[in-house]
Enzyme design. Structure first.
Site, PDB file in Angstrom:
ATOM      1  N   LYS A   1     -11.861  11.713   1.260  1.00  0.00           N
ATOM      2  CA  LYS A   1     -12.088  11.708   2.857  1.00  0.00           C
ATOM      3  C   LYS A   1     -12.505  12.874   3.083  1.00  0.00           C
TER       4      LYS A   1
ATOM      5  N   ARG B   1     -24.175   9.413   8.021  1.00  0.00           N
ATOM      6  CA  ARG B   1     -23.808   8.233   7.437  1.00  0.00           C
ATOM      7  C   ARG B   1     -23.731   6.977   7.953  1.00  0.00           C
TER       8      ARG B   1
ATOM      9  N   LYS C   1     -10.818  -4.337   9.519  1.00  0.00           N
ATOM     10  CA  LYS C   1      -9.633  -3.750  10.231  1.00  0.00           C
ATOM     11  C   LYS C   1      -9.652  -5.019  11.139  1.00  0.00           C
TER      12      LYS C   1
ATOM     13  N   ASN D   1     -16.147  17.606  13.635  1.00  0.00           N
ATOM     14  CA  ASN D   1     -16.461  17.714  11.984  1.00  0.00           C
ATOM     15  C   ASN D   1     -16.652  19.722  11.789  1.00  0.00           C
TER      16      ASN D   1
ATOM     17  N   ASP E   1       2.308  -2.970  -4.213  1.00  0.00           N
ATOM     18  CA  ASP E   1       0.833  -2.285  -4.345  1.00  0.00           C
ATOM     19  C   ASP E   1      -0.230  -2.245  -5.916  1.00  0.00           C
ATOM     20  N   LYS E   2      -1.246  -2.723  -5.281  1.00  0.00           N
ATOM     21  CA  LYS E   2      -2.351  -2.935  -6.365  1.00  0.00           C
ATOM     22  C   LYS E   2      -2.998  -1.788  -7.335  1.00  0.00           C
TER      23      LYS E   2
ATOM     24  N   ILE F   1      -0.748   7.413   3.577  1.00  0.00           N
ATOM     25  CA  ILE F   1      -0.082   7.266   4.499  1.00  0.00           C
ATOM     26  C   ILE F   1       1.138   6.623   3.808  1.00  0.00           C
TER      27      ILE F   1
ATOM     28  N   GLY G   1       0.307  -1.275   0.243  1.00  0.00           N
ATOM     29  CA  GLY G   1       0.323  -0.003   0.199  1.00  0.00           C
ATOM     30  C   GLY G   1       0.791   1.233  -0.385  1.00  0.00           C
TER      31      GLY G   1
ATOM     32  N   ASN H   1      -6.121  10.930   9.398  1.00  0.00           N
ATOM     33  CA  ASN H   1      -5.027  11.523   9.217  1.00  0.00           C
ATOM     34  C   ASN H   1      -5.416  12.329   8.377  1.00  0.00           C
TER      35      ASN H   1
ATOM     36  N   THR I   1      -6.355   0.611  12.980  1.00  0.00           N
ATOM     37  CA  THR I   1      -6.921   2.538  13.340  1.00  0.00           C
ATOM     38  C   THR I   1      -7.804   2.073  14.719  1.00  0.00           C
ATOM     39  N   ASP I   2      -8.154   3.336  14.796  1.00  0.00           N
ATOM     40  CA  ASP I   2      -8.568   3.823  16.088  1.00  0.00           C
ATOM     41  C   ASP I   2     -10.617   3.150  15.980  1.00  0.00           C
ATOM     42  N   GLU I   3     -10.836   2.908  14.427  1.00  0.00           N
ATOM     43  CA  GLU I   3     -11.537   2.409  14.301  1.00  0.00           C
ATOM     44  C   GLU I   3     -11.895   0.559  15.229  1.00  0.00           C
TER      45      GLU I   3
ATOM     46  N   TYR J   1     -16.026  -1.634   7.476  1.00  0.00           N
ATOM     47  CA  TYR J   1     -14.755  -1.074   7.187  1.00  0.00           C
ATOM     48  C   TYR J   1     -13.920  -1.591   8.454  1.00  0.00           C
TER      49      TYR J   1
HETATM   50  P1  NAD Z   1      -5.581   4.343   0.883  1.00  0.00           P
HETATM   51  O1  NAD Z   1      -6.587   4.231   0.878  1.00  0.00           O
HETATM   52  O2  NAD Z   1      -5.174   6.087   0.661  1.00  0.00           O
HETATM   53  O3  NAD Z   1      -4.340   3.491   0.236  1.00  0.00           O
HETATM   54  C1  NAD Z   1      -4.452   2.397   0.509  1.00  0.00           C
HETATM   55  C2  NAD Z   1      -3.053   1.728  -0.494  1.00  0.00           C
HETATM   56  O4  NAD Z   1      -3.806   0.561  -0.395  1.00  0.00           O
HETATM   57  C3  NAD Z   1      -3.322   2.268  -2.256  1.00  0.00           C
HETATM   58  O5  NAD Z   1      -1.849   2.710  -2.710  1.00  0.00           O
HETATM   59  C4  NAD Z   1      -4.074   1.105  -2.965  1.00  0.00           C
HETATM   60  O6  NAD Z   1      -3.691   0.593  -4.153  1.00  0.00           O
HETATM   61  C5  NAD Z   1      -3.107  -0.520  -1.919  1.00  0.00           C
HETATM   62  N1  NAD Z   1      -3.993  -1.598  -1.899  1.00  0.00           N
HETATM   63  C6  NAD Z   1      -5.699  -1.447  -1.653  1.00  0.00           C
HETATM   64  N2  NAD Z   1      -5.868  -2.817  -2.095  1.00  0.00           N
HETATM   65  C7  NAD Z   1      -4.880  -3.885  -2.425  1.00  0.00           C
HETATM   66  C8  NAD Z   1      -4.461  -5.418  -2.034  1.00  0.00           C
HETATM   67  N3  NAD Z   1      -5.065  -6.368  -2.218  1.00  0.00           N
HETATM   68  N4  NAD Z   1      -3.188  -5.456  -2.833  1.00  0.00           N
HETATM   69  C9  NAD Z   1      -2.406  -4.548  -2.583  1.00  0.00           C
HETATM   70  N5  NAD Z   1      -2.213  -3.437  -2.095  1.00  0.00           N
HETATM   71  C10 NAD Z   1      -4.082  -2.594  -1.807  1.00  0.00           C
HETATM   72  O7  NAD Z   1      -5.246   4.230   2.428  1.00  0.00           O
HETATM   73  P2  NAD Z   1      -4.557   5.365   3.804  1.00  0.00           P
HETATM   74  O8  NAD Z   1      -5.397   6.243   3.938  1.00  0.00           O
HETATM   75  O9  NAD Z   1      -2.790   5.435   3.435  1.00  0.00           O
HETATM   76  O10 NAD Z   1      -4.515   3.962   5.034  1.00  0.00           O
HETATM   77  C11 NAD Z   1      -3.120   2.815   5.007  1.00  0.00           C
HETATM   78  C12 NAD Z   1      -3.650   2.038   5.968  1.00  0.00           C
HETATM   79  O11 NAD Z   1      -3.577   2.975   7.606  1.00  0.00           O
HETATM   80  C13 NAD Z   1      -4.492   1.015   6.021  1.00  0.00           C
HETATM   81  O12 NAD Z   1      -4.274  -0.332   6.445  1.00  0.00           O
HETATM   82  C14 NAD Z   1      -5.451   2.623   6.686  1.00  0.00           C
HETATM   83  O13 NAD Z   1      -7.047   1.268   7.587  1.00  0.00           O
HETATM   84  C15 NAD Z   1      -4.583   2.822   8.099  1.00  0.00           C
HETATM   85  N6  NAD Z   1      -5.058   3.710   8.551  1.00  0.00           N
HETATM   86  C16 NAD Z   1      -5.635   4.927   7.777  1.00  0.00           C
HETATM   87  C17 NAD Z   1      -5.738   6.086   8.629  1.00  0.00           C
HETATM   88  C18 NAD Z   1      -6.369   7.350   8.052  1.00  0.00           C
HETATM   89  O14 NAD Z   1      -6.676   7.797   8.646  1.00  0.00           O
HETATM   90  N7  NAD Z   1      -6.590   7.906   6.912  1.00  0.00           N
HETATM   91  C19 NAD Z   1      -5.620   6.282  10.085  1.00  0.00           C
HETATM   92  C20 NAD Z   1      -5.607   4.576  10.749  1.00  0.00           C
HETATM   93  C21 NAD Z   1      -5.944   3.988   9.855  1.00  0.00           C
HETATM   94  O1  DAU Z   2     -10.357   7.049  11.973  1.00  0.00           O
HETATM   95  C1  DAU Z   2      -8.989   6.817  11.269  1.00  0.00           C
HETATM   96  C2  DAU Z   2      -9.965   6.242  10.339  1.00  0.00           C
HETATM   97  O2  DAU Z   2     -10.072   7.212   9.996  1.00  0.00           O
HETATM   98  C3  DAU Z   2      -9.080   5.252   9.398  1.00  0.00           C
HETATM   99  O3  DAU Z   2      -9.451   4.570   9.423  1.00  0.00           O
HETATM  100  C4  DAU Z   2      -9.600   5.471   7.600  1.00  0.00           C
HETATM  101  O4  DAU Z   2      -9.405   4.479   6.675  1.00  0.00           O
HETATM  102  C5  DAU Z   2      -9.971   6.889   7.262  1.00  0.00           C
HETATM  103  O5  DAU Z   2     -10.722   6.270   6.342  1.00  0.00           O
HETATM  104  C6  DAU Z   2     -10.828   8.071   8.140  1.00  0.00           C
HETATM  105  O6  DAU Z   2     -11.649   7.225   9.035  1.00  0.00           O
HETATM  106  P1  DAU Z   2     -13.634   8.100   8.527  1.00  0.00           P
HETATM  107  O7  DAU Z   2     -14.136   8.054   8.104  1.00  0.00           O
HETATM  108  O8  DAU Z   2     -13.234   8.954   9.786  1.00  0.00           O
HETATM  109  O9  DAU Z   2     -13.252   9.396   7.963  1.00  0.00           O
HETATM  110  P2  DAU Z   2     -13.306  10.157   6.608  1.00  0.00           P
HETATM  111  O10 DAU Z   2     -12.658  11.351   6.269  1.00  0.00           O
HETATM  112  O11 DAU Z   2     -14.371   9.699   5.805  1.00  0.00           O
HETATM  113  O12 DAU Z   2     -14.541  11.015   8.092  1.00  0.00           O
HETATM  114  C7  DAU Z   2     -13.898  12.008   8.818  1.00  0.00           C
HETATM  115  C8  DAU Z   2     -15.521  12.275   9.500  1.00  0.00           C
HETATM  116  O13 DAU Z   2     -15.811  13.024   8.766  1.00  0.00           O
HETATM  117  C9  DAU Z   2     -16.133  11.410   9.747  1.00  0.00           C
HETATM  118  O14 DAU Z   2     -17.094  12.027  11.173  1.00  0.00           O
HETATM  119  C10 DAU Z   2     -17.458  11.375   8.773  1.00  0.00           C
HETATM  120  C11 DAU Z   2     -17.506  12.762   8.357  1.00  0.00           C
HETATM  121  N1  DAU Z   2     -17.239  13.274   6.668  1.00  0.00           N
HETATM  122  C12 DAU Z   2     -16.977  12.224   5.679  1.00  0.00           C
HETATM  123  C13 DAU Z   2     -17.093  12.719   4.581  1.00  0.00           C
HETATM  124  C14 DAU Z   2     -16.486  12.042   3.097  1.00  0.00           C
HETATM  125  C15 DAU Z   2     -18.552  14.114   6.405  1.00  0.00           C
HETATM  126  O15 DAU Z   2     -19.100  14.612   7.431  1.00  0.00           O
HETATM  127  N2  DAU Z   2     -18.607  13.973   5.500  1.00  0.00           N
HETATM  128  C16 DAU Z   2     -18.514  13.768   3.702  1.00  0.00           C
HETATM  129  O16 DAU Z   2     -18.210  14.108   3.397  1.00  0.00           O
END
Ligand code: NAD
Ligand code: DAU
Length: 345
Positions: free
Chosen positions: A192, A276, A157, A252, A37-38, A16, A11, A183, A128-130, A153
């Protein structure tokens, strides 16, 4: 301090993962990184545009569920650590089409564990904290809390997180886990909230806030997630789980205000839309365990959100092609009806 020579970063073309690869190579230029990465819609080669010509970085395009390819890559590249960022990551997408979340997040992680077991490689898993579910009252999740995920999701996780722990217990393989907060920062796919709201605001489009917008999140800068992962890779106790966030939340609506103020945009752009399904009200983690490794976050959540919003002003080259492509179809499916019948803040 451990020496890490050759990492498989799954990934690594995502948000991240790409920030981590760039950070890691700045800090450890002597090590080698193989990005695996896929390249799904969220995986963008251009996230590492500045690094592909570097001798110690390479890309293998593949699925983490492809056991033969993962094994061969680890053998050919003499990998001594797998860092697993690969996942389907968007909660809303998991509500629209959940099965791929199980395929990648659960089965894919399981395949990585099998290869790690077979070849005797350490695996660091990004959770993740989720996985803790939504957090009531003033509690802050600690690493020993029960997992109580509430979306497809989060459930996928949590299953992956528990498989990693089960493999450590059953087979004694060396694993570590970090559980990150929300993040924000460069190269976050605009599905996001923070990049969606930033790019919508730049374009003068409405910002669709789910429900009352009083949900609480710890918006942590991706840089601090990367330094937290590095601390665990180098100094973390094998077999342990570490929370990574700032320990401070905002609603938010507060996040939206920071985005709009940073970009100098009208707050009338805010639209409250249908919530949601199953929306988690609050995430909050205690990060003291990570602090015992000498780690401290550099950014406070307000700075993190403002800095992220500014990045989207300066990097239209990155997000404009995404927003005008397949993303549009998702956006219309997700928001057209919601935005049609709504009122301003
Ligand atoms: P992202 O969606 O931006 O990136 C995910 C990456 O994984 C992409 O490059 C995608 O091509 C790759 N991928 C997806 N399916 C795959 C597969 N089957 N094989 C190989 N590669 C594959 O995600 P992100 O926000 O960078 O999150 C990265 C990690 O961190 C995830 O495990 C997510 O659960 C975790 N995480 C994210 C957040 C956040 O706020 N974004 C917070 C906490 C934890
Ligand atoms: O907490 C960690 C998680 O944070 C990661 O594990 C996930 O991969 C990442 O996507 C993120 O999840 P959230 O659902 O919290 O993030 P998102 O950015 O989708 O939404 C943040 C907050 O904003 C959430 O309370 C939902 C709200 N939201 C989101 C979108 C996309 C809105 O109000 N409107 C929107 O259009």
């Amino acid at each position: 301090m451990r020496e890490i020579k050759s990492l498989l970063v799954t990934g690594g073309c995502g948000f991240i993962g790409s920030n981590f690869v760039r950070y890691w190579l700045e800090q450890h230029p002597e090590s080698r990184v193989v990005v695996y990465d896929k390249l799904t819609y969220a995986g963008r080669k251009e996230n590492l545009h500045d690094l592909w010509d570097t001798a110690n970085v390479s890309l293998v395009v593949g699925d983490i569920g492809d056991q033969d390819l993962v094994r061969r890559t680890c053998q050919d590249e003499a990998i001594d650590l797998i860092v697993n960022f690969a996942a389907e990551t968007h909660v809303d997408q998991s509500i629209l089409g959940p099965l791929v979340f199980t395929d990648t997040n659960v089965r894919g992680t399981h395949v990585l564990l099998e290869v790690a077991r077979e070849l005797g490689i350490r695996l660091h898993h990004i959770s993740t904290d989720e996985v803790y579910g939504h957090i009531k009252d003033n509690h802050q999740s600690v690493e020993t809390d029960e997992l109580a995920p509430r979306s497809p999701y989060a459930a996928s996780k949590a299953a992956a997180d528990q498989l990693v722990q089960a493999y450590a217990i059953t087979y004694g393989i060396p694993v570590t886990i970090t559980r990150g907060a929300n993040n924000v920062g460069p190269y976050q796919y605009p599905e996001k909230a923070v990049p969606l709201f930033s790019t919508n605001a730049i374009l003068g489009e409405p910002l669709p806030v789910y429900g009352d917008g009083l949900q609480m999140r710890d918006y942590a800068h991706v840089y601090d997630h990367c330094t937290g992962i590095e601390a665990v890779l180098l100094r973390g106790e094998i077999g342990e789980v570490y929370n990574v966030g700032t320990g401070r939340e905002m609603t938010n609506l507060e996040m939206v205000d920071i985005v709009l103020d940073t970009l100098g945009k009208d707050h009338g752009l805010v639209k409250h839309v249908t919530d949601r399904p199953g929306h988690d009200r609050r995430y909050s983690m205690n990060v003291d365990k990570l602090r015992t490794l000498g780690w401290e976050p550099k950014y406070d959540p307000k700075q993190a959100v403002a800095e992220a919003a500014r990045w989207y002003v300066d990097n239209r080259w990155w997000w404009e092609p995404i927003r005008s492509g397949e993303f549009r179809e998702y956006y219309d499916r997700q928001y057209a009806e919601r935005l049609a019948g709504t009122e301003s803040k």
